[in-house]
Write an enzyme that holds these catalytic residues in place. Structure first.
Site, PDB file in Angstrom:
ATOM      1  CE1 TYR A 368      -4.096  -1.913   0.115  1.00  0.00           C
ATOM      2  CE2 TYR A 368      -2.715  -3.520   1.122  1.00  0.00           C
ATOM      3  CZ  TYR A 368      -4.002  -3.038   0.366  1.00  0.00           C
ATOM      4  OH  TYR A 368      -4.809  -3.992   0.323  1.00  0.00           O
ATOM      5  CD  GLU A 369       0.965   6.383   2.364  1.00  0.00           C
ATOM      6  OE1 GLU A 369       0.691   7.410   1.316  1.00  0.00           O
ATOM      7  OE2 GLU A 369       0.649   6.160   3.547  1.00  0.00           O
ATOM      8  CD  GLN A 370       6.619  -0.230   0.174  1.00  0.00           C
ATOM      9  OE1 GLN A 370       5.252  -0.368  -0.562  1.00  0.00           O
ATOM     10  NE2 GLN A 370       7.229  -1.446   0.154  1.00  0.00           N
TER      11      GLN A 370
END
Length: 537
Positions: A368-370
């Protein structure tokens, strides 16, 4: 003409689509889960290429948060109709199982640098779409057909349907014009017209060691298409000792003086386990049209390591050390990409007074979001180094240097914290790097305590299939090794699991699982190619 060594685009550059507009060549490649989507290079001599555009660069065109590894942007097709550039591409949102969610889109632009239009959704019946501009002005959309009912071979052939350029909608009947050859997995179609023949070039055999370029032709767009007398015009499948393996998925381009070349993907395996850490790269082969109006690769169907090209390449640039000094400008160098998100401001920023700030988000393996910013590995052997400032409060905050392929395949030297708020260096890794693949195995290396404050210098060296981390506590201190020599060959398509299509990256990352957006500041990043035995470039 000068002899130039393949590949012309080393490192992760698969599924080439090549065209010539005037005296300039343009070549687009897949980017999968890496953002921005699609890399378009340009050249005037086929030997020297520079990045010209990354068109899928905004949220309205591409948002891959939640896409699995190996999904995202597959096999773009770049074309030009005399007035505008057309880019057709697939956004793969699900790739495992019987069904595939493969959404196909088109965008256009007056010039290669844009502005690129908003996307027009076409269909999701298959992937690897292309667009053919016929000489009567009509446009035809071509893509492989995915049939989820066919359990053994869901690759169901190549479908052609007319595209209305005014609405960017498919119109009229569609027809499955080519079911492929016995090797199967027919995909990657490109259509051409020459001397009254329609030529259909496809990729077959899967994108591993049985990959091919298969050519067929017909006097009519709708077929029937007859297969080339040699069936496969380009393949390494019958020559396990060839330097360029996994060759296939090609596209044809002509020079202004009538010479013909085929751009194709290929890989260069290392060690006896034949693992391709550089992923699928792009090479060029000279070709010619025979008296029978069939295309042939010069020499043999097996791709050559060197090719005669109009231009001469100076390989000194390839071997030059890259030093990225963050803070000297406000833009991240285009060598770097990040994973999935179209909102880079949530994961990094560059400040003239500080450097590159990575904002701690999810763990390094998130879909998802890193906050992970990295560049391609383009050499079999290299050194990388960075310096960071980071003050973790516990073990859920970590930042550092990573050699990365996917969430299942990475090595990560991170500055992190302990239960007591102390700092330590720890080698973090994917499950695949544990001795027996079990999470209950001992860690890769014991953590090393470091002072609670101060910058930390992190480095790694890769020599073919071997990776060694090192560190220092000051910019002038000598590097000290940390942990054992690790198996860098797992950073490869062969070890990434089903549907692994990218290549190894190296870069910087920061995570804050406490949700406080703890940030790490990176002063610089260096990438230094190293001449080493068995290097085939």
């Amino acid at each position: 003409m000068p002899l130039v060594r393949n590949p012309v685009l080393p490192g992760f550059h698969p599924d080439p689509s090549i065209i010539r507009v005037g005296d300039v060549y343009y070549l687009a490649t897949s980017t999968f889960q890496w953002f921005p989507g699609v890399l378009i290079y340009q050249s005037k001599d086929l030997a020297n290429w520079e990045l010209a555009a990354r068109p899928l660069d905004r949220k309205s065109l591409l948002d891959m948060r939640g896409h699995p590894d190996g999904a995202g942007i597959w096999a773009p097709c770049l074309s030009h109709d005399g007035e505008r550039f057309w880019l057709v591409y697939t956004d793969v949102r699900r790739k495992e199982g019987s069904f595939k969610d493969t959404l196909n889109y088109i965008i256009t632009a007056p010039c290669i640098t844009g502005p690129w239009s908003e996307s027009s959704y076409i269909n999701a019946s298959g992937f690897d779409p292309s667009l053919f501009h016929d000489d009567d002005g009509r446009k035809w959309f071509i893509n492989m057909l995915w049939d989820h009912r066919r359990r053994k071979n869901p690759f169901a052939g190549i479908v052609v349907q007319e595209l209305d350029p005014a609405t960017c909608k498919l119109i009229g009947p569609k027809k499955n014009v080519f079911h492929g050859t016995e090797i199967g997995y027919t995909e990657g179609p490109h259509l051409y017209k020459r001397n009254g023949w329609y030529y259909l070039l496809t990729a077959e055999g899967g994108t591993q060691y049985y990959h091919t370029c298969t050519l067929a032709r017909s006097r009519r767009l709708w077929g029937p298409y007859e297969v080339h007398p040699d069936t496969y015009i380009l393949t390494s499948k019958d020559d396990p000792l060839a330097a360029l393996q996994r060759a296939g998925h090609g596209d044809i381009v002509d020079t202004p003086d009538g010479k013909t070349y085929v751009a194709h993907l290929m890989s260069r395996p290392i060690i006896q386990r034949r693992r391709c850490v550089l992923g699928r790269e792009t090479s060029l082969q000279g070709a010619y049209w025979g008296e029978d109006d069939w295309l042939y690769i010069k020499g043999a169907p097996v791709p050559a390591l060197s090719v005669e090209l109009p231009g001469q390449r100076d390989d000194s640039a390839y071997w030059a050390k890259r030093v990225y000094k963050f803070g000297t400008g406000l833009e991240l160098h285009s060598d770097f990409q990040w994973l999935r998100t179209p909102e880079p401001e949530r994961i990094f920023s560059i400040n003239v007074n500080d450097g590159l700030k990575l904002i701690g988000r999810e763990a390094i393996g998130s879909w998802y979001e890193q906050a992970l910013v990295a560049r391609r590995q383009t050499h079999f052997s290299y050194n990388a180094e960075t310096v960071l400032s980071f003050s973790p409060t516990d073990e859920r905050e970590f930042a550092g240097l990573t050699a990365y392929y996917s969430r299942f395949n990475f090595f990560y030297l991170a500055v992190t914290g302990t239960d007591h708020g102390q700092r330590e260096l720890r080698i973090m890794s994917s499950q695949a790097s544990f001795p027996n693949g079990n999470l209950d195995d001992p860690p890769v290396a014991l953590p090393v305590p470091v002072p609670k404050e101060g910058k930390v210098r992190l480095a790694l060296e890769i020599r073919l299939d071997k990776l060694q981390f090192s560190y220092a506590l000051g910019s002038e201190e000598s590097l000290e090794k940390i942990g054992p020599v690790l198996d860098a060959s797992i950073l490869s398509d062969e070890c990434g699991g089903p549907g692994s299509f990218t290549g190894a990256f190296v870069g910087m990352a920061c995570s804050d699982l406490n949700g406080t957006e703890k940030s790490a500041i990176f002063d610089y990043f260096t990438y230094e190619p190293v001449h080493y035995k068995y290097d085939r470039y």
